[in-house]
Design an enzyme around this catalytic site. Sequence first.
Site, PDB file in Angstrom:
ATOM      1  N   LYS A  40       0.791  -1.237   0.000  1.00 34.76           N
ATOM      2  CA  LYS A  40       0.000   0.000   0.000  1.00 34.76           C
ATOM      3  C   LYS A  40       0.827   1.294   0.000  1.00 34.76           C
ATOM      4  O   LYS A  40       0.337   2.365   0.360  1.00 34.76           O
ATOM      5  CB  LYS A  40      -1.011   0.032   1.175  1.00 34.76           C
ATOM      6  CG  LYS A  40      -1.846  -1.198   1.344  1.00 34.76           C
ATOM      7  CD  LYS A  40      -2.325  -1.822   0.061  1.00 34.76           C
ATOM      8  CE  LYS A  40      -3.370  -1.034  -0.678  1.00 34.76           C
ATOM      9  NZ  LYS A  40      -3.705  -1.716  -1.970  1.00 34.76           N
TER      10      LYS A  40
ATOM     11  N   HIS B 277       6.962  -7.392  -1.950  1.00 35.23           N
ATOM     12  CA  HIS B 277       6.845  -6.811  -0.605  1.00 35.23           C
ATOM     13  C   HIS B 277       7.724  -7.553   0.397  1.00 35.23           C
ATOM     14  O   HIS B 277       7.600  -7.332   1.597  1.00 35.23           O
ATOM     15  CB  HIS B 277       5.392  -6.893  -0.124  1.00 35.23           C
ATOM     16  CG  HIS B 277       4.406  -6.208  -1.023  1.00 35.23           C
ATOM     17  ND1 HIS B 277       4.588  -4.929  -1.484  1.00 35.23           N
ATOM     18  CD2 HIS B 277       3.225  -6.627  -1.534  1.00 35.23           C
ATOM     19  CE1 HIS B 277       3.557  -4.588  -2.249  1.00 35.23           C
ATOM     20  NE2 HIS B 277       2.724  -5.600  -2.309  1.00 35.23           N
TER      21      HIS B 277
ATOM     22  N   SER C  81      -4.788   2.638   4.200  1.00 37.14           N
ATOM     23  CA  SER C  81      -4.925   2.022   2.884  1.00 37.14           C
ATOM     24  C   SER C  81      -4.996   0.491   3.014  1.00 37.14           C
ATOM     25  O   SER C  81      -5.790  -0.169   2.336  1.00 37.14           O
ATOM     26  CB  SER C  81      -3.730   2.434   2.008  1.00 37.14           C
ATOM     27  OG  SER C  81      -3.875   1.949   0.706  1.00 37.14           O
TER      28      SER C  81
END
Length: 292
Positions: A52, A102, A132
């Site tokens: 995010k 990530h 988010s």
Amino acid sequence: MTTVKIPDGHGNTLTLLEVDGHYYPNSSADVIRGIRDVTIRNDDVLICAYPKCGTHWLWEIIRLLLVGNTDGEIREKDELHLEFVANDVIEKFPSPRILNTHVQFHQLPQTVQEKKCKIIFLARNPKDVAVSFYHHHKNLPMYYHYHGTWDHYLPLFLEGKVDFGSWFTYMKNWEKEMKNHPELPFLTVMFEDLKEDSLSGIKKMADFLGVKRSEQFYHAVSERTSFGQMQATKGRLLKEHGGTSIVYRKGAVGDWKNHFTVGQSEMFDQLYREQMNGCNFSFRYSTTDSVP
Ligand code: A3P
């Protein structure tokens, strides 16, 4: 590999995948374990960011810079998202590949260090990341099955009981590894800087990538990757129930002020000071801004 249901203490659970002690979204353990074996090429570009922070945005900017054309087909970063795409598919992908992930530095493909591909590290104000991520978890019930409120959710985020674990740990580890590897080409990009002046950010990235395009082209990239444009084009690909876009939600700086209470913000700031003490990342829209 196990599917785990993380309780939030209020009767709701967040469904995640646990592989070798780390939390991931719904994917395949084989694909996740295979990340270490992806064969990196010299001309790969690797975007690394906690979820995010704006990876979709950055991926599109880099793609347009490398392609040199803003009128082509619509493509999505997920086609080269290491946690979701099997090695044989990634291996067949033509260069230049814009890989994105990530995971932590030590979980990257082993050949990153040998090939020294360009790595762009993207960061965002953690309060906006939390907000988010909350919407992401709520708006994908088919994967996460999460139905709690923001108040129920925030402790999960703070304790790292979310996919890819704690934001604090992630940032501290990345900062340490970037310092420990001066031989690798890193560029750090902040979401807030890009939002404030996308043209400068785009030029900085072009420079880092060794790409030279016309001034007019940089303007076209900025326009093409504005939040409104991306929401209208790519946002159509993945929509939640009500018909609004899941990924291209608000694209704003400071939306956290619409979610955090004063108490939550102070608690967050306290935790931030404890956890990030000695960390050199600085967020332009500081975590200590007061809630209106
Ligand atoms: P919000 O949920 O705050 O709107 P990621 O790509 O890492 O999943 O991050 C998604 C976040 O980046 C979302 O934040 C999304 O709106 C924002 N984003 C995506 N494209 C953007 C753009 N072109 N400009 C600004 N923000 C963008």
